[in-house]
Design an enzyme around this catalytic site. Structure first.
Site, mmCIF file in Angstrom:
data_model
loop_
_atom_site.group_PDB
_atom_site.id
_atom_site.type_symbol
_atom_site.label_atom_id
_atom_site.label_comp_id
_atom_site.label_asym_id
_atom_site.label_seq_id
_atom_site.Cartn_x
_atom_site.Cartn_y
_atom_site.Cartn_z
ATOM 1 N N GLY A 52 3.232 8.970 2.239
ATOM 2 C CA GLY A 52 4.374 8.057 2.294
ATOM 3 C C GLY A 52 4.417 7.466 3.698
ATOM 4 N N ALA A 53 4.588 6.140 3.767
ATOM 5 C CA ALA A 53 4.417 5.449 5.049
ATOM 6 C C ALA A 53 5.286 6.013 6.192
ATOM 7 C CB ALA A 53 4.661 3.956 4.838
ATOM 8 N N ARG A 88 -5.354 7.275 8.157
ATOM 9 C CA ARG A 88 -5.247 6.533 6.880
ATOM 10 C C ARG A 88 -5.085 5.052 7.240
ATOM 11 N NH1 ARG A 88 -1.390 8.573 2.191
ATOM 12 N NH2 ARG A 88 -2.747 7.225 0.962
ATOM 13 N N ASP A 240 3.815 0.140 1.952
ATOM 14 C CA ASP A 240 3.082 0.709 3.089
ATOM 15 C C ASP A 240 2.875 -0.302 4.199
ATOM 16 O OD1 ASP A 240 2.354 2.545 0.751
ATOM 17 O OD2 ASP A 240 1.692 3.607 2.542
ATOM 18 N N ASN A 250 1.418 -1.912 -1.541
ATOM 19 C CA ASN A 250 2.000 -0.632 -1.984
ATOM 20 C C ASN A 250 1.014 0.050 -2.934
ATOM 21 O OD1 ASN A 250 4.195 1.276 -1.925
ATOM 22 N ND2 ASN A 250 4.655 0.687 -4.026
ATOM 23 N N LYS A 251 1.395 1.210 -3.407
ATOM 24 C CA LYS A 251 0.531 2.031 -4.260
ATOM 25 C C LYS A 251 -0.089 1.232 -5.406
ATOM 26 C CE LYS A 251 -0.390 5.415 -3.748
ATOM 27 N NZ LYS A 251 -1.652 5.701 -3.034
HETATM 28 O O1 MRU Z 1 -0.690 7.243 -1.010
HETATM 29 P P1 MRU Z 1 0.755 7.542 -0.726
HETATM 30 O O2 MRU Z 1 1.326 8.588 -1.611
HETATM 31 O O3 MRU Z 1 0.979 7.806 0.736
HETATM 32 O O4 MRU Z 1 1.480 6.174 -1.085
HETATM 33 C C1 MRU Z 1 2.865 6.071 -0.895
HETATM 34 C C2 MRU Z 1 3.411 4.783 -1.358
HETATM 35 O O5 MRU Z 1 2.725 3.942 -1.890
HETATM 36 C C3 MRU Z 1 4.869 4.552 -1.088
HETATM 37 O O6 MRU Z 1 5.388 3.660 -2.027
HETATM 38 C C4 MRU Z 1 5.035 3.922 0.307
HETATM 39 O O7 MRU Z 1 4.382 4.673 1.268
HETATM 40 C C5 MRU Z 1 6.448 3.770 0.659
HETATM 41 S S1 MRU Z 1 7.162 5.304 1.150
HETATM 42 C C6 MRU Z 1 8.792 5.116 1.479
#
Ligand code: MRU
Length: 356
Positions: A52-53, A88, A240, A250-251
């Site tokens: 998570g960012a 990352r 992100d 985003n994801k």
């Molecule tokens: O790969 P991850 O689990 O780190 O991805 C997280 C996301 O895509 C979240 O939507 C993003 O980081 C926002 S967190 C508030």
């Protein structure tokens, strides 16, 4: 927020050790893990024990504290900063947090450097909590409006985990939901499973359950038909990296949800603290998209009949797989950005008004 009735944050500092909740073990095991070296922090980010960012930004900030504890030398600190930024690639919060720390720490050769680092890492966390709380209060207004019109539970679809587990507390996408729930507004969350790592099922559903928020896990491809049936009132996702143009990384899978929402006139909101804005890159094609090990696709982990965690192969042994972790949602599909300063259009003008 709560786990088994007890208040937690996702990261804290105690006795010269960084404490995290190991998210690779959730939802089946709740394990608090110690990070003692900068290498531990880098490893926690890479293996997604923290993810998570905003949370990986905070872990990088504390990673620099651990680096100073290991070796109080400026060249070691600089190398640690570089390694943390590279742990990352997609979330801008890593660079944002490391740059902010290094602004305070570069060239400081006195004993005070440790206290300066601890205070700044703590402030990064406290600020994230304040920002996420404000995102919640701002997003709450949208949910309230829908609730007034509908007079029944507001159905919100979310993707991945932009919950409190992805931040320090509250979450971004989940903060308006938690605020609505605490105010007595009925909400129900459609939780995208979020293959391949299942952050939706394993983390979002888990944390909503712990807070008593009604939710249902759906396969990633289900959102479209639910929108066609009028069973989604709004979408809220995290990000992100948000460009000054309003385009959002985003994801993986977020883009397809935005397309379906656009086709069905379902409002599609992105929630973010300003630490997730990249003011430099202008073209979304320049955003580095993380590609992770294909084993995350070909293998799944779960509880066996004896309640032991087991990992199994689900693909043909000879098949190749590709695992892109993020995609881009162009600003034209985004109804609004919910930030700590208010809600704005996903555009240069919109962001420019809030963040001069
Ligand atoms: O790969 P991850 O689990 O780190 O991805 C997280 C996301 O895509 C979240 O939507 C993003 O980081 C926002 S967190 C508030």
């Amino acid at each position: 927020m709560k786990i088994e009735g007890k208040e937690y944050r996702t990261i804290w500092f105690e006795n010269n050790t960084v404490k995290i909740i190991d998210q690779t073990k959730l939802p089946h095991q709740f394990i608090i893990k110690d990070l003692k070296t900068v290498k531990d922090s880098i490893n926690a980010i890479k293996t997604m024990e923290v993810r998570g960012a905003p949370l990986i930004g905070a872990t990088a900030a504390y990673g620099l504290v651990l680096s100073i504890l290991e070796n109080n030398d400026q060249s070691f600190l600089k190398k640690s900063a570089e390694n943390l930024i590279n742990s990352r690639p997609t979330a801008i919060n890593l660079k944002w947090a490391v740059d902010r720390m290094m602004k305070k720490l570069s060239g400081v050769n006195s004993d005070k450097i440790l206290d300066i680092a601890i205070n700044e890492a703590k402030e990064i966390c406290e600020e994230d909590i304040r920002f996420c709380e404000n995102i919640g209060l701002n997003g709450l207004k949208i949910i309230e409006e829908i609730y007034k019109k509908k007079n029944s539970a507001v159905n919100i679809l979310t993707h991945c985990n932009a919950g409190w587990l992805a931040t320090i507390n509250w979450g971004t996408a989940t903060s308006p939901i938690y605020h609505a729930h605490k105010k007595g507004i009925k909400v129900h969350v459609w939780v995208d499973e979020t293959r391949p790592r299942n952050q939706g099922a394993n983390l979002t559903s888990y944390e909503l359950n712990e807070e008593g928020v009604s939710n249902t896990i759906i396969a990633d491809n289900t959102g479209g038909i639910l929108m066609q049936r009028g069973e989604v009132d709004m979408c809220i996702v995290g990000t992100d990296r948000t460009l000054s143009t309003g385009d959002v990384a985003n994801k993986i899978g977020t883009y397809l949800k935005a397309l379906a929402a656009h086709d069905n006139k379902v409002p599609f909101y992105v929630a973010l603290p300003s630490s997730t804005i990249d003011w430099e890159i202008k073209d979304f094609k320049d955003i580095p998209i993380e590609e992770r090990n294909s084993e995350e696709l070909s293998h799944v982990e779960g509880l066996d009949e004896n309640n032991n965690v087991k990992k199994v192969l689900i693909y043909p042994k000879k098949s190749k797989a590709m695992n892109l972790a993020f995609d881009i949602t162009p600003s034209k599909y985004i109804t609004g950005l919910i930030t700590e300063k208010g809600i704005c259009d996903a555009s240069k003008e919109g962001l420019g008004k809030l963040f001069k």
